[in-house]
Every structure is written in C-alpha cells, then in structure tokens.
Design a protein around this motif. Structure first.
Motif, short mmCIF file in Angstrom:
data_model
loop_
_atom_site.label_atom_id
_atom_site.label_comp_id
_atom_site.label_asym_id
_atom_site.label_seq_id
_atom_site.Cartn_x
_atom_site.Cartn_y
_atom_site.Cartn_z
N UNK A 134 3.26 1.33 -60.05
CA UNK A 134 3.48 2.58 -60.32
C UNK A 134 1.83 3.44 -60.14
N UNK A 135 1.81 4.58 -59.69
CA UNK A 135 0.65 5.47 -59.41
C UNK A 135 0.44 6.12 -60.86
N UNK A 136 -0.60 5.69 -61.60
CA UNK A 136 -0.92 6.08 -63.01
C UNK A 136 -1.99 6.93 -62.98
N UNK A 137 -2.82 7.08 -61.98
CA UNK A 137 -4.10 7.76 -61.98
C UNK A 137 -4.59 7.77 -60.46
N UNK A 138 -5.27 9.13 -60.13
CA UNK A 138 -5.82 9.03 -58.88
C UNK A 138 -6.73 10.24 -58.75
N UNK A 139 -7.80 9.95 -58.06
CA UNK A 139 -8.99 11.25 -57.95
C UNK A 139 -9.32 11.28 -56.59
N UNK A 140 -9.73 12.38 -56.21
CA UNK A 140 -10.54 12.87 -55.10
C UNK A 140 -11.93 13.45 -55.31
N UNK A 141 -12.82 12.71 -54.46
CA UNK A 141 -14.14 13.33 -54.64
C UNK A 141 -14.53 13.93 -53.26
N UNK A 142 -15.32 14.99 -52.99
CA UNK A 142 -15.97 15.47 -52.13
C UNK A 142 -17.44 15.14 -52.03
N UNK A 143 -17.87 14.49 -50.87
CA UNK A 143 -19.30 14.28 -50.57
C UNK A 143 -19.83 14.88 -49.26
N UNK A 144 -20.87 15.77 -49.55
CA UNK A 144 -21.35 16.65 -48.20
C UNK A 144 -22.52 15.91 -47.38
N UNK B 31 -20.68 27.58 -35.93
CA UNK B 31 -20.70 28.30 -37.01
C UNK B 31 -19.15 28.06 -37.76
N UNK B 32 -19.36 27.65 -39.19
CA UNK B 32 -18.06 27.46 -39.88
C UNK B 32 -17.68 28.58 -40.75
N UNK B 33 -16.33 28.94 -41.39
CA UNK B 33 -15.96 29.99 -42.14
C UNK B 33 -16.92 29.53 -43.53
N UNK B 34 -16.96 30.57 -44.18
CA UNK B 34 -18.10 30.55 -45.53
C UNK B 34 -17.19 29.50 -46.46
N UNK B 35 -18.02 28.69 -47.18
CA UNK B 35 -17.25 27.89 -48.28
C UNK B 35 -17.25 28.69 -49.58
N UNK B 36 -16.62 27.98 -50.67
CA UNK B 36 -16.55 28.88 -51.82
C UNK B 36 -17.92 29.13 -52.76
N UNK B 37 -18.71 27.94 -52.47
CA UNK B 37 -19.92 28.15 -52.98
C UNK B 37 -20.97 27.38 -52.22
N UNK B 38 -22.35 27.75 -52.51
CA UNK B 38 -23.49 26.95 -51.75
C UNK B 38 -23.99 25.92 -52.46
N UNK B 39 -23.82 24.65 -51.91
CA UNK B 39 -24.81 23.43 -52.79
C UNK B 39 -25.93 23.70 -53.06
N UNK B 40 -26.46 23.27 -54.28
CA UNK B 40 -27.92 23.08 -54.31
C UNK B 40 -28.23 21.65 -54.68
N UNK C 207 -14.12 17.06 -43.05
CA UNK C 207 -13.76 18.46 -42.99
C UNK C 207 -15.37 19.03 -42.53
N UNK C 208 -15.33 19.93 -41.36
CA UNK C 208 -16.57 20.61 -41.09
C UNK C 208 -16.99 21.77 -42.35
N UNK C 209 -18.10 21.79 -42.60
CA UNK C 209 -18.73 22.46 -43.56
C UNK C 209 -19.90 23.41 -43.06
N UNK C 210 -20.26 24.59 -43.58
CA UNK C 210 -21.18 25.43 -43.03
C UNK C 210 -22.58 24.90 -43.13
N UNK C 211 -22.60 23.75 -44.00
CA UNK C 211 -24.04 23.09 -44.21
C UNK C 211 -23.95 21.72 -43.64
N UNK C 212 -22.70 21.22 -42.93
CA UNK C 212 -22.71 19.75 -42.50
C UNK C 212 -21.32 19.45 -42.31
N UNK C 213 -20.92 18.29 -42.93
CA UNK C 213 -19.78 17.71 -42.88
C UNK C 213 -19.39 17.14 -44.05
#
Length: 300
Positions: free
Chosen positions: A136-146, A154-163, A117-123
């Motif tokens: 049987x699917x018993x557990x799942x997770x998703x993680x975002x890495x920038x 320019x991309x639309x502003x994200x919900x918050x700015x990474x530090x 996904x494009x991000x205003x600070x990168x990808x």
C-alpha cells in the motif's frame, strides 16, 4: 565511511566528468528500494527532538524522506545520472502523506528520477520517493533539484528566481518554484510572526548526526567556506521539518509544498511566521529575509 559519505565522495569525483544540459541526456531507470522494516526507535526519537516534533505515535511528515535519502544520493551520484551533483540546488519539495504511518509498520522505500525539465537557469530534475506498507502506498514525495548552466535556448520564465541556498542532495543549494508547480505561499513577508528560534552554531553537526547528512557545508565554517559559504548553514530539510513540527493535526494533512529560498547561516535567530490556521508559513531571518515558504492543504 558511511554509505552516504561514500556517495558524496563518489559524486564529487564524477561531477567534473558530467556535462549538464546535453540534449541526449536520459535519466537512469534504476529504482533503489530499501526492504520493508520497522523504523528504529532510537534514531526516530533523536530526530523528533532536534526537529521539534511531539511523540504523537505516527512518523513525522518528513521522516520517510530522511530514511530514503541515502538511496537517493546513491542514485544521483551514480555514473548513469546525467547531472553533476556538485552545485546541485534543492529547489522545492512536495509531500503527500496518504495516511499516518506508525513506526512499527514495516516501511518499504523506493526512490527514482522522474523527469528532466529545461529551466531558464539550467536543467531541473524531479526525484520521487515512495513509501509502502504491505504494497500500500502510504507516503510519497517529489523534490526538485536544479543544475545551473547556460541554457541551450531561452526558456519561458519560471515562477521565481533561485538564489544561493541550502545544499540539497546536499551540495550548495538554493530555491525556486518549478514551472507548473503550485506556489508554496503568497506574501511570506506579511505573515504574522508566531515564534522566534535561536539556532546554535553546531546545529548542522547535531542534525547531521541524526539524519546521516554530514555534508561539509553544514558542519564547520572552514568546511563551508570551501563551497562558498562564509559560515556553516542549516540543513534545508531541518528548516522544513522544524516548520512542519508546528503544523496542527498532521494526520489531516493532504499535501505539503515547501520552497527553499535562502541559506540560514549558523548561528542565527530566525522567525517562524504563519497564518491563523498555520496552513501558510514562512521562515524569516534578519531584515525579513525569507529562507523558505510553505503551504499545507488538508483533507475534507
């Protein structure tokens, strides 16, 4: 050298050869799978002790992520993965436990790269982990890495700015909400304090021995300084697990959302803050610096 350590070395060697933000970038189709097997009781008990989980019988909410992380790292450090793993930022994690999982159940784990996904600070890349018992699917997770780089446009502003923050995929990390993701918790600064936790300087080494994540930024001040941190920092997934260990009735949890915001430099004293139900929480440091915010939704 462990398989996870070998993945980190391979990622460090391949990172200079990769260029984030390529318009033709594609994710590898691979779905590494750990064959079904019961959870080893010794490592599980050690993980529970260091993260503060009680021995309730079911696996801690974060434990399948830990079990699958070596396969996640092998995928992210492979030649086909389009982003350099050096400097990759772990921004958020969402966990969906479909039902409690007992340690004796044969757990099959699969990981894959879901989307770029494009991000205003990168990808940003979303990594998914799935746990199954007899199909049987018993557990799942998703993680975002920038991956931080100059955006192509320019991309639309994200919900918050990474530090700058904990290193996910375990290299120097930070946190930001991703567009379209649910916010973890509102106004973390005003949540009432519930507990104060002193964190020793060797916490990163102790958690690394339990989780297998021995990234140098977590081990010693000298090795952390090589990556721009003045001291060793706590694992982001330890801070997440320690907060979730305070969650009441984990069997009733429908979803968990955690956003990492800032590193915890070791040694440290941090404050766990939460609302009356414990469903919105935060981890704060001196001066009310927010290290993470989280939210739990419940079944029923």
């Amino acid at each position: 050298m462990t398989s996870l350590s070998a993945s980190l070395v391979r990622g460090a060697l391949l990172s200079p050869l990769k260029r984030a933000g390529r318009p033709d970038a594609a994710l590898p189709p691979d779905r590494p799978t750990r064959p079904a097997a019961p959870v080893a009781p010794g490592p599980l008990a050690a993980y529970g002790r260091i993260c503060g989980f009680t021995e309730s019988g079911a696996l801690p909410l974060t434990y399948p992520h830990v079990l699958a992380f070596p396969d996640t790292m092998r995928l992210m450090t492979g030649r086909a993965f389009p982003l350099p793993v050096l400097g990759l930022v772990h921004t958020w994690i969402e966990i969906t436990p479909h039902r409690p999982v007992e340690p004796t159940e044969p757990l099959e784990l699969t990981v894959y790269a879901q989307e770029l996904t494009p991000h205003r600070r990168g990808t940003e890349v979303t990594m998914t982990t799935e746990a199954r018992v007899a199909g049987e699917l018993v557990w799942e997770s998703r993680s975002g890495y920038l991956s931080r780089h100059a955006p192509r446009r320019p991309e639309p502003d994200r919900a918050s700015t990474p530090s700058a923050a904990e290193a996910g995929a375990n290299l120097p990390a930070a946190t930001a909400n991703a567009a379209g993701r649910p916010a973890a918790a509102a106004s973390p600064e005003v949540l009432p304090a519930r507990a104060e936790w002193p964190l020793p300087g060797d916490l990163g080494r102790r958690y690394g021995a339990v989780s297998g994540d021995r990234n140098p930024i977590h081990l010693y001040p000298l090795t952390a300084r090589l990556f721009g941190f003045p001291r060793a920092i706590a694992h982001g997934m330890w801070t997440a697990a320690r907060c979730l260990a305070e969650t009441r009735d984990p069997a009733a949890v429908r979803t968990v959302r955690i956003d990492f915001r800032a590193p915890v430099l070791l040694p440290a004293t941090v404050t766990y803050a939460a609302d009356a139900a414990g469903d919105a929480f935060a981890l704060r440091g001196p001066g009310d610096r927010v290290h993470l915010v989280g939210a739990v939704t419940r079944k029923g």
